[in-house]
Write a protein that holds these residues in place. Structure first.
Motif, PDB file in Angstrom:
ATOM      1  N   ILE A 144       0.907  -1.223   0.141  1.00  0.00           N
ATOM      2  CA  ILE A 144      -0.057  -0.001   0.035  1.00  0.00           C
ATOM      3  C   ILE A 144       0.962   1.304   0.165  1.00  0.00           C
ATOM      4  O   ILE A 144       1.705   1.306   0.958  1.00  0.00           O
ATOM      5  N   ASN A 145       0.672   2.126  -0.693  1.00  0.00           N
ATOM      6  CA  ASN A 145       1.448   3.353  -0.921  1.00  0.00           C
ATOM      7  C   ASN A 145       0.271   4.538  -1.119  1.00  0.00           C
ATOM      8  O   ASN A 145      -0.312   4.506  -1.947  1.00  0.00           O
ATOM      9  N   VAL A 146       0.294   5.455  -0.198  1.00  0.00           N
ATOM     10  CA  VAL A 146      -0.457   6.468   0.133  1.00  0.00           C
ATOM     11  C   VAL A 146       0.183   7.860   0.053  1.00  0.00           C
ATOM     12  O   VAL A 146       1.206   8.005   0.819  1.00  0.00           O
ATOM     13  N   GLN A 147       0.062   8.839  -0.884  1.00  0.00           N
ATOM     14  CA  GLN A 147       0.586  10.023  -0.884  1.00  0.00           C
ATOM     15  C   GLN A 147      -0.413  11.341  -1.406  1.00  0.00           C
ATOM     16  O   GLN A 147      -1.277  10.957  -2.050  1.00  0.00           O
ATOM     17  N   TYR A 148      -0.250  12.398  -0.526  1.00  0.00           N
ATOM     18  CA  TYR A 148      -1.027  13.480  -0.768  1.00  0.00           C
ATOM     19  C   TYR A 148      -2.533  13.244  -0.784  1.00  0.00           C
ATOM     20  O   TYR A 148      -3.003  13.575  -1.705  1.00  0.00           O
ATOM     21  N   CYS A 149      -2.742  12.593   0.261  1.00  0.00           N
ATOM     22  CA  CYS A 149      -4.198  12.478   0.520  1.00  0.00           C
ATOM     23  C   CYS A 149      -4.636  13.113   1.918  1.00  0.00           C
ATOM     24  O   CYS A 149      -4.650  12.433   2.745  1.00  0.00           O
ATOM     25  N   HIS A 150      -4.834  14.469   1.727  1.00  0.00           N
ATOM     26  CA  HIS A 150      -4.806  15.227   3.079  1.00  0.00           C
ATOM     27  C   HIS A 150      -6.113  15.122   3.793  1.00  0.00           C
ATOM     28  O   HIS A 150      -6.186  15.213   5.074  1.00  0.00           O
ATOM     29  N   ASN A 151      -7.113  14.667   3.316  1.00  0.00           N
ATOM     30  CA  ASN A 151      -8.539  14.475   3.961  1.00  0.00           C
ATOM     31  C   ASN A 151      -8.556  13.085   4.835  1.00  0.00           C
ATOM     32  O   ASN A 151      -9.834  12.843   5.252  1.00  0.00           O
ATOM     33  N   LEU A 152      -7.678  12.181   4.357  1.00  0.00           N
ATOM     34  CA  LEU A 152      -7.748  10.969   5.004  1.00  0.00           C
ATOM     35  C   LEU A 152      -7.360  10.898   6.393  1.00  0.00           C
ATOM     36  O   LEU A 152      -6.146  11.365   6.594  1.00  0.00           O
ATOM     37  N   THR A 153      -8.266  10.440   7.220  1.00  0.00           N
ATOM     38  CA  THR A 153      -7.895  10.121   8.540  1.00  0.00           C
ATOM     39  C   THR A 153      -7.521   8.898   9.126  1.00  0.00           C
ATOM     40  O   THR A 153      -7.068   8.588  10.294  1.00  0.00           O
ATOM     41  N   THR A 154      -8.031   7.886   8.398  1.00  0.00           N
ATOM     42  CA  THR A 154      -7.930   6.462   8.885  1.00  0.00           C
ATOM     43  C   THR A 154      -7.456   5.720   7.610  1.00  0.00           C
ATOM     44  O   THR A 154      -8.123   5.824   6.280  1.00  0.00           O
ATOM     45  N   LEU A 155      -6.354   4.934   7.722  1.00  0.00           N
ATOM     46  CA  LEU A 155      -5.946   4.130   6.617  1.00  0.00           C
ATOM     47  C   LEU A 155      -6.430   2.603   6.570  1.00  0.00           C
ATOM     48  O   LEU A 155      -6.973   2.214   5.826  1.00  0.00           O
ATOM     49  N   LEU A 156      -5.888   2.118   7.738  1.00  0.00           N
ATOM     50  CA  LEU A 156      -6.304   0.549   7.985  1.00  0.00           C
ATOM     51  C   LEU A 156      -7.086   0.355   8.910  1.00  0.00           C
ATOM     52  O   LEU A 156      -6.927   0.761  10.416  1.00  0.00           O
ATOM     53  N   PRO A 157      -8.485  -0.024   8.623  1.00  0.00           N
ATOM     54  CA  PRO A 157      -9.482  -0.100   9.751  1.00  0.00           C
ATOM     55  C   PRO A 157      -9.249  -1.197  10.758  1.00  0.00           C
ATOM     56  O   PRO A 157      -8.780  -2.081  10.282  1.00  0.00           O
TER      57      PRO A 157
END
Length: 408
Positions: free
Chosen positions: A244-257
């Protein structure tokens, strides 16, 4: 993301060389401000003195400009386009490049005819040839996605293993589209308007089509609030993800439930995501039995990587396979975990912590790193844990002081 406005472009009357490279989120060079319609009198943009234009390693670039402007490059003699996999054409409007006779496209020279006016056609043909030679990877943007919605499938869709969607204006991805790629293993989403990736309202038939998914990359999804919600029936997808690669997602507060297991995940990279205050819950961390590499960079609000959930008995959390842990530019980070968990990193070999100005210690509980070889690029293979812990605390304090000194 765009580089310059049309008015700025018109002001660059002395510009001779324009070289743009390594801008991962750049979608177009000149912004489309909607000027190219029938009511506008001035839609031409002239780069009078530009002799060289080089576009390299721009992974999201789709156009030099997507607007219906007329571009005139009377002096352009050299054009280089390398590693711009999503650039299917140069521009949509009238194009004039009278002195341009060849272009360097992916390190191959392509001849131009008709005084360079065939530039768009040349790029389109070269891109098509490149795509056709790699049937297992497919990149779609805007109109491509709409056509699939309407039932127009690309050739050899059954062979596609890597799918990249760019600049989609939808608020979420309909799984019905992904269902058409039965062998899909990698999903890459860039520069789109998604607020939610996977909807929890999808039925089990659509869920089963994504159980082969192994890689998920999310880049520049500025509106994204959820990848999947806690009650999503898509949790079975997660079990097979290994990167999993996540970049520049500023409104994301939870990644892995925390309700899901990530037992096959080996690489997790999170960069430039300012909505996270922490990254992992204790239950999620315990499920990461195959995690080998963890990188967290430039997340301004992250206070700790492993959340302190206030357990009465914090217990033990074991990272069995983790070999590399890298934390960089986390200016709100105070520690890896503030809870009283016993943390065991059984195979950790390299630990790097840089520019984390508030971090003074690694964790509050007991710590075990029996195989640590390198701490902030220093050899610590012969040190005991007390020495390593002390060195880590010293480094954290040192970097804190140096960072504050730079700010002042």
């Amino acid at each position: 993301m765009k580089l310059i406005t049309p008015s700025t472009a018109r002001s660059l009357v002395q510009l001779r060389d324009m070289s743009i490279f390594n801008c991962e989120m750049l979608i177009e060079i000149v912004e489309n401000e909607g000027e190219g319609d029938a009511t506008t009198t001035t839609t031409e943009i002239v780069f009078n003195n530009l002799k060289k234009l080089s576009l390299e390693n721009l992974n999201s670039l789709t156009f030099f400009c997507s607007g219906n402007y007329s571009f005139n490059f009377p002096s352009l003699e050299e054009l280089i386009i390398k590693y711009c996999p999503n650039m299917k054409t140069f521009s949509r409007g009238i194009l004039s490049t009278p002195k341009l006779h060849k272009i360097d496209y992916e390190r191959k020279e392509k001849d131009l005819e008709n005084k360079g006016n065939e530039l768009n056609t040349t790029i389109q043909q070269a891109h098509k040839t490149k795509v056709d030679s790699n049937l297992m990877a497919l990149r779609l943007s805007e109109g491509d996605i709409i056509r699939i919605w309407q039932g127009e499938l690309p050739k050899n869709s059954g062979k596609v293993k890597t799918l990249q969607l760019i600049k989609d204006e939808s608020t979420n991805i309909p799984i019905q589209i992904l269902q058409k790629f039965s062998r899909l293993e990698e999903l890459k989403l860039q520069g789109s308007s998604y607020e939610e990736i996977f909807s929890c309202n999808e039925d089990e038939e659509h869920v089963r089509t994504l159980t082969k998914l192994k890689v998920l990359e999310l880049l520049g999804l500025f509106n994204l609030k959820y990848i999947w919600k806690q009650d999503s029936r898509l949790n079975s997808i997660l079990q097979n993800l290994y990167r999993i690669n996540v970049q520049y997602c500023h409104n994301l507060t939870t990644l892995l439930p925390s309700s899901s297991s990530f037992e096959n995940l080996s690489t997790l990279k999170v960069k430039y995501c300012n909505g996270f205050r922490n990254l992992l819950s204790s239950s999620t961390a315990r499920s990461l039995v195959r995690l080998v590499e963890l990188e967290v960079e430039e997340c301004e609000m992250m206070m700790e990587v492993l959340a302190n959930e206030g357990d009465t008995e914090n217990g033990t959390i074991v990272f069995e396979k983790l070999e590399d842990l890298y934390m960089y530019g986390l200016k709100s980070l105070t520690c890896f975990c503030s809870g009283s968990y016993t943390l065991k990193f059984l195979n950790l070999e390299r630990l790097k912590i840089y520019r984390c100005s508030k971090m003074k210690t690694f964790s509050e509980g007991d710590l075990s790193m029996p195989r640590l070889q390198e701490l902030n690029r220093k050899d610590c293979s012969k040190s005991d844990l007390d020495t390593i812990t002390q060195q880590l605390q010293n480094d954290c304090s040192k970097f804190c002081m140096e960072y504050k000194g730079e700010e002042e």
